[in-house]
Design a protein around this motif. Structure first.
Motif, PDB file in Angstrom:
ATOM      1  N   ASP A 158       0.902  -1.187  -0.148  1.00  0.00           N
ATOM      2  CA  ASP A 158      -0.317  -0.068  -0.381  1.00  0.00           C
ATOM      3  C   ASP A 158       0.564   1.293  -0.028  1.00  0.00           C
ATOM      4  O   ASP A 158       1.198   2.358  -0.627  1.00  0.00           O
ATOM      5  CB  ASP A 158      -1.121  -0.101   1.294  1.00  0.00           C
ATOM      6  CG  ASP A 158      -2.079  -1.228   1.148  1.00  0.00           C
ATOM      7  OD1 ASP A 158      -1.952  -1.180   0.026  1.00  0.00           O
ATOM      8  OD2 ASP A 158      -3.065  -0.978   2.419  1.00  0.00           O
ATOM      9  N   LYS A 159       2.134   1.783   1.063  1.00  0.00           N
ATOM     10  CA  LYS A 159       2.763   2.757   0.458  1.00  0.00           C
ATOM     11  C   LYS A 159       3.264   2.408   0.116  1.00  0.00           C
ATOM     12  O   LYS A 159       3.563   3.824  -0.632  1.00  0.00           O
ATOM     13  CB  LYS A 159       3.748   1.713   2.376  1.00  0.00           C
ATOM     14  CG  LYS A 159       4.535   3.553   2.757  1.00  0.00           C
ATOM     15  CD  LYS A 159       3.250   4.340   3.389  1.00  0.00           C
ATOM     16  CE  LYS A 159       3.976   5.453   4.310  1.00  0.00           C
ATOM     17  NZ  LYS A 159       2.884   6.634   5.327  1.00  0.00           N
ATOM     18  N   ARG A 160       3.736   1.660  -0.727  1.00  0.00           N
ATOM     19  CA  ARG A 160       4.791   1.498  -1.725  1.00  0.00           C
ATOM     20  C   ARG A 160       3.934   2.699  -2.847  1.00  0.00           C
ATOM     21  O   ARG A 160       4.459   3.059  -3.722  1.00  0.00           O
ATOM     22  CB  ARG A 160       5.211   0.750  -2.645  1.00  0.00           C
ATOM     23  CG  ARG A 160       6.280   0.725  -3.718  1.00  0.00           C
ATOM     24  CD  ARG A 160       7.080  -0.509  -3.938  1.00  0.00           C
ATOM     25  NE  ARG A 160       7.558  -1.249  -3.557  1.00  0.00           N
ATOM     26  CZ  ARG A 160       7.871  -3.088  -2.629  1.00  0.00           C
ATOM     27  NH1 ARG A 160       6.380  -3.458  -3.017  1.00  0.00           N
ATOM     28  NH2 ARG A 160       8.098  -3.310  -1.993  1.00  0.00           N
ATOM     29  N   ARG A 161       2.833   2.342  -3.477  1.00  0.00           N
ATOM     30  CA  ARG A 161       2.193   1.917  -4.690  1.00  0.00           C
ATOM     31  C   ARG A 161       1.321   4.175  -3.335  1.00  0.00           C
ATOM     32  O   ARG A 161       1.884   4.707  -4.988  1.00  0.00           O
ATOM     33  CB  ARG A 161       0.368   1.299  -4.563  1.00  0.00           C
ATOM     34  CG  ARG A 161      -0.600   1.636  -5.473  1.00  0.00           C
ATOM     35  CD  ARG A 161      -1.099   0.773  -5.539  1.00  0.00           C
ATOM     36  NE  ARG A 161      -1.749   0.527  -4.622  1.00  0.00           N
ATOM     37  CZ  ARG A 161      -2.418  -0.499  -3.387  1.00  0.00           C
ATOM     38  NH1 ARG A 161      -2.018  -1.731  -3.605  1.00  0.00           N
ATOM     39  NH2 ARG A 161      -3.092  -0.827  -2.741  1.00  0.00           N
ATOM     40  N   ASP A 162       0.916   4.438  -2.393  1.00  0.00           N
ATOM     41  CA  ASP A 162       0.820   5.434  -2.736  1.00  0.00           C
ATOM     42  C   ASP A 162       2.367   6.700  -2.645  1.00  0.00           C
ATOM     43  O   ASP A 162       2.678   8.034  -3.548  1.00  0.00           O
ATOM     44  CB  ASP A 162       0.944   5.971  -1.291  1.00  0.00           C
ATOM     45  CG  ASP A 162      -0.762   5.216  -0.412  1.00  0.00           C
ATOM     46  OD1 ASP A 162      -1.131   5.143  -2.022  1.00  0.00           O
ATOM     47  OD2 ASP A 162      -0.659   5.260   0.598  1.00  0.00           O
ATOM     48  N   PHE A 163       3.382   6.227  -2.359  1.00  0.00           N
ATOM     49  CA  PHE A 163       4.821   6.365  -2.472  1.00  0.00           C
ATOM     50  C   PHE A 163       5.550   7.116  -3.896  1.00  0.00           C
ATOM     51  O   PHE A 163       5.694   8.168  -4.705  1.00  0.00           O
ATOM     52  CB  PHE A 163       6.101   5.700  -2.223  1.00  0.00           C
ATOM     53  CG  PHE A 163       7.130   6.667  -2.161  1.00  0.00           C
ATOM     54  CD1 PHE A 163       7.601   7.908  -1.977  1.00  0.00           C
ATOM     55  CD2 PHE A 163       8.354   6.332  -3.351  1.00  0.00           C
ATOM     56  CE1 PHE A 163       9.298   7.956  -1.796  1.00  0.00           C
ATOM     57  CE2 PHE A 163       9.910   6.641  -2.643  1.00  0.00           C
ATOM     58  CZ  PHE A 163       9.959   7.673  -2.387  1.00  0.00           C
ATOM     59  N   ILE A 164       5.124   5.621  -4.978  1.00  0.00           N
ATOM     60  CA  ILE A 164       5.175   6.021  -6.461  1.00  0.00           C
ATOM     61  C   ILE A 164       4.208   6.844  -6.865  1.00  0.00           C
ATOM     62  O   ILE A 164       4.832   7.929  -7.366  1.00  0.00           O
ATOM     63  CB  ILE A 164       4.899   4.190  -6.971  1.00  0.00           C
ATOM     64  CG1 ILE A 164       6.060   3.750  -6.102  1.00  0.00           C
ATOM     65  CG2 ILE A 164       5.168   4.763  -8.472  1.00  0.00           C
ATOM     66  CD1 ILE A 164       6.390   2.276  -6.834  1.00  0.00           C
ATOM     67  N   GLU A 165       2.906   6.694  -6.950  1.00  0.00           N
ATOM     68  CA  GLU A 165       2.495   7.720  -7.369  1.00  0.00           C
ATOM     69  C   GLU A 165       2.280   9.351  -6.961  1.00  0.00           C
ATOM     70  O   GLU A 165       2.348  10.006  -8.079  1.00  0.00           O
ATOM     71  CB  GLU A 165       1.075   7.350  -6.156  1.00  0.00           C
ATOM     72  CG  GLU A 165      -0.529   8.141  -6.869  1.00  0.00           C
ATOM     73  CD  GLU A 165      -0.568   8.535  -8.408  1.00  0.00           C
ATOM     74  OE1 GLU A 165      -0.771   7.580  -9.254  1.00  0.00           O
ATOM     75  OE2 GLU A 165      -1.233   9.607  -8.840  1.00  0.00           O
ATOM     76  N   GLN A 166       2.016   9.356  -5.345  1.00  0.00           N
ATOM     77  CA  GLN A 166       2.823  10.652  -5.169  1.00  0.00           C
ATOM     78  C   GLN A 166       3.911  11.481  -6.059  1.00  0.00           C
ATOM     79  O   GLN A 166       4.196  12.602  -6.437  1.00  0.00           O
ATOM     80  CB  GLN A 166       3.188  10.994  -3.956  1.00  0.00           C
ATOM     81  CG  GLN A 166       1.634  11.279  -2.864  1.00  0.00           C
ATOM     82  CD  GLN A 166       2.130  11.233  -1.179  1.00  0.00           C
ATOM     83  OE1 GLN A 166       3.268  11.405  -0.912  1.00  0.00           O
ATOM     84  NE2 GLN A 166       1.495  10.794  -0.786  1.00  0.00           N
ATOM     85  N   GLU A 167       5.177  10.495  -5.771  1.00  0.00           N
ATOM     86  CA  GLU A 167       7.005  10.922  -6.459  1.00  0.00           C
ATOM     87  C   GLU A 167       6.993  10.834  -8.686  1.00  0.00           C
ATOM     88  O   GLU A 167       7.059  12.125  -8.343  1.00  0.00           O
ATOM     89  CB  GLU A 167       8.111   9.977  -6.079  1.00  0.00           C
ATOM     90  CG  GLU A 167       8.425   9.969  -4.589  1.00  0.00           C
ATOM     91  CD  GLU A 167       8.720  11.874  -4.423  1.00  0.00           C
ATOM     92  OE1 GLU A 167       9.283  12.445  -4.985  1.00  0.00           O
ATOM     93  OE2 GLU A 167       7.916  11.958  -3.010  1.00  0.00           O
TER      94      GLU A 167
END
Ligand SMILES: [Zn+2]
Length: 183
Positions: free
Chosen positions: A53-62
């Motif tokens: 979950d966190k990885r998906r959020d991080f990639i999306e934001q960056e």
């Protein structure tokens, strides 16, 4: 204007990784078919889900941020160094396992928003090449990672990372232009 920027590897991932290892060790010690094993399995699955979950959020934001701030993104294969042609930037130190996902998401987003995207081959000597004269005599290998600045025989004094950025940017631009000419 050349400006380097790091994308910090979130401490979150390193923390979760430790937790994951601990949970996996615990699981391996549990007796097969026991209720403790069931619980331990669930704990491992939960950590995996949290990381995903966190990885998906991080990639999306960056990737959104990079695409918003750049006209073109040049990515050095394996070692993510994204750089915009307008405002310089690099993406580095992203958690290893996320690198491939990050690169794919970035490329897709560049295509969607009409930004240039080029991947510079990992064998391109971005660090070793002198951006002033093209001679290949800069720091290399693992030892090279400790060298912050170096002087080329042509007299140019380089900050290792700034020099590498110039080279990647130039090569990325060249690849992008070559790709456009082919179409
Ligand atoms: Zn030189």
């Amino acid at each position: 204007m050349l400006r380097g920027r790091k994308i910090a590897s979130p401490k979150f991932f390193r923390r979760q990784e430790k937790k994951l290892k601990r949970a996996q060790r615990k699981l391996s010690r549990c007796e097969k078919g026991s209720s403790n094993r069931r619980k331990a399995k669930l704990a491992v699955a939960k950590i995996h889900a949290r990381i995903a979950d966190k990885r998906r959020d991080f990639i999306e934001q960056e990737t959104t941020r990079i695409v918003r701030e750049s006209q073109a993104v040049y990515l050095e294969d394996l070692n993510v160094k994204g750089m915009g042609s307008k405002k310089g930037k690099r993406a580095k130190s992203v958690h290893d396992r996320s690198l491939g996902m990050f690169a794919r998401a970035l490329e897709a987003k560049c295509a969607r928003y009409g930004r240039g995207f080029a991947k510079v081959d990992r064998f391109f000597p971005s660090t070793q090449m002198c951006s002033a004269c093209g001679s290949i005599e800069g720091p290399k290998g693992l030892e090279g990672l400790r060298v912050r600045s170096w002087t080329c025989s042509c007299g140019a004094v380089h900050d290792r990372d700034v020099n590498a950025e110039i080279n990647i940017r130039r090569e990325g631009k060249r690849l992008l232009a070559a790709g456009r000419a082919e179409r």
